[in-house]
Design a protein around this motif. Structure first.
Motif, short mmCIF file in Angstrom:
data_model
loop_
_atom_site.label_atom_id
_atom_site.label_comp_id
_atom_site.label_asym_id
_atom_site.label_seq_id
_atom_site.Cartn_x
_atom_site.Cartn_y
_atom_site.Cartn_z
N PHE A 219 0.81 -1.22 0.00
CA PHE A 219 0.00 0.00 0.00
C PHE A 219 0.85 1.28 0.00
O PHE A 219 0.50 2.27 0.62
CB PHE A 219 -0.98 0.01 1.18
N GLY A 220 1.97 1.21 -0.67
CA GLY A 220 2.80 2.41 -0.80
C GLY A 220 4.04 2.41 0.05
O GLY A 220 4.90 3.27 -0.09
N LYS A 224 2.16 3.06 5.39
CA LYS A 224 1.23 3.70 4.46
C LYS A 224 -0.09 2.93 4.42
O LYS A 224 -0.09 1.69 4.38
CB LYS A 224 1.82 3.76 3.05
N ASN A 226 -4.52 3.36 3.02
CA ASN A 226 -5.49 4.16 2.27
C ASN A 226 -6.89 3.76 2.70
O ASN A 226 -7.07 2.78 3.45
CB ASN A 226 -5.28 4.00 0.76
N PRO A 227 -7.91 4.49 2.30
CA PRO A 227 -9.28 4.17 2.73
C PRO A 227 -9.73 2.76 2.39
O PRO A 227 -10.51 2.15 3.13
CB PRO A 227 -10.12 5.22 2.01
N GLU A 228 -9.24 2.21 1.28
CA GLU A 228 -9.61 0.85 0.90
C GLU A 228 -9.14 -0.16 1.94
O GLU A 228 -9.89 -1.08 2.33
CB GLU A 228 -9.03 0.50 -0.47
N LEU A 289 -4.86 9.31 10.95
CA LEU A 289 -5.99 9.30 10.02
C LEU A 289 -6.96 10.44 10.33
O LEU A 289 -7.46 11.11 9.42
CB LEU A 289 -6.72 7.95 10.10
N LYS A 292 -5.79 13.73 9.07
CA LYS A 292 -5.96 13.86 7.62
C LYS A 292 -7.43 13.79 7.19
O LYS A 292 -7.73 13.79 6.01
CB LYS A 292 -5.17 12.77 6.91
N LEU A 294 -9.46 11.28 7.39
CA LEU A 294 -9.69 10.03 6.68
C LEU A 294 -10.45 9.06 7.59
O LEU A 294 -10.46 9.23 8.81
CB LEU A 294 -8.37 9.41 6.24
#
Length: 301
Positions: A219-220, A224, A226-228, A289, A292, A294
């Motif tokens: 994931f990067g 890292k 992400n929302p997924e 999170l 940000k 998120l």
């Protein structure tokens, strides 16, 4: 040490069965692979008559938290060399560092540039000049004693599984698993870091060849998300009542489920997922999170 549970997750896709080994339940504060990695290191430290454990880690390190508590429980002083000198004034804003300090750990905060030299002889010599003698536990805990502990994750009762899957950080956990699997079993590692360098680190300890690293689910890079991934972790908990951390096990489980959907595994495969713990880091991840704006990991709130 609590009983280790193996929980089945039923899947209808190609009649594949998925089980998860709840290593996160071994100990409330020294959970999962951290318990395994520290077990024989603590024995060795006692044999060497060492009174102090010194180790390394970042802001939300599971390893730092585990070493701090292990020191408190087993009678060692502990020193944590922390990556990021800006964190020195933010201990009480950081749940991991706050916990470690409450366990009695002494910190030394160093710049990221300086931290890159942590394994070099002069760096260690300076630490011994500053703190006196100590038992050095590597970042992430990986050394021959850690691998020995991780060789105990599997037992003879696990011979029914075709695939053993684990997250990979410094390579100690997967090395121990590789050394303990049977010839018909395949070990799949899911690195939390970018890059292919881990293969060489694993080969230093692994005695068998029946393993593969799956590099597509970081994931990067380390830390890292992400929302997924967060949505997957939350949904997985709703469906299975198993909490996953977003740095290691969450990514591994996401990867396995995606590979199942892509027909990576043969029909009738039995897959064992190793939950390596790391749940203490969720509080820190949720702080990031929220900052940000998120989605957060909901079951930890």
């Amino acid at each position: 040490m609590q009983e280790i549970l193996t929980q089945k997750i039923l899947l209808s896709h190609n009649n594949i069965s998925v089980f998860i080994r709840r290593e996160d339940l071994i100990h409330p504060f020294i959970s999962g692979n951290k318990f395994r990695k520290l077990k024989y290191n603590l024995v060795q430290a006692k044999l060497e008559n060492q009174e102090t454990l010194l180790t390394f880690g970042g802001a939300f390190s599971n390893h730092i938290a585990a070493v701090a508590y292990a020191g408190k429980q087993y009678g060692f002083k502990t020193i944590g060399i922390i990556r990021g000198d800006e964190l020195e004034s933010k201990i009480f804003e950081n749940p991991t560092l706050k916990f470690a300090q409450e366990c009695g750990m002494q910190f030394k905060f160093v710049t990221r540039e300086s931290y890159r030299h942590k394994t070099e002889t002069h760096f260690i010599a300076n630490l011994k000049h500053e703190y006196g003698d100590f038992y050095l536990v590597p970042e992430g805990g990986t050394n021959k004693f850690a691998v020995k502990g991780c060789e105990e994750i599997l037992s003879r009762n696990d011979s029914e599984y075709n695939y053993i899957c684990t997250a990979v950080g410094t390579g100690g956990t997967i090395s121990g698993i590789i050394n303990s699997v049977l010839p018909h079993q395949k070990v799949l590692g899911f690195p939390a870091l970018k890059g292919d360098f881990l293969k060489e680190d694993i080969r230093k300890f692994a005695r068998n060849q029946n393993w593969t690293l799956i590099n597509e689910y970081h994931f990067g890079g380390y830390g890292k998300v992400n929302p997924e991934l967060i949505a997957f972790i939350n949904q997985f908990y709703l469906e299975n009542q198993v909490p996953l951390d977003p740095i290691y096990t969450g990514k591994m489980v996401f990867g396995v489920m995606d590979l199942i959907n892509k027909n990576y595994f043969p029909e009738n495969s039995k897959i064992l997922l190793i939950h390596t713990g790391g749940l203490q880091g969720i509080a820190g991840m949720n702080l990031k999170l929220k900052a940000k704006q998120l989605p957060i990991i909901a079951f930890n709130e």
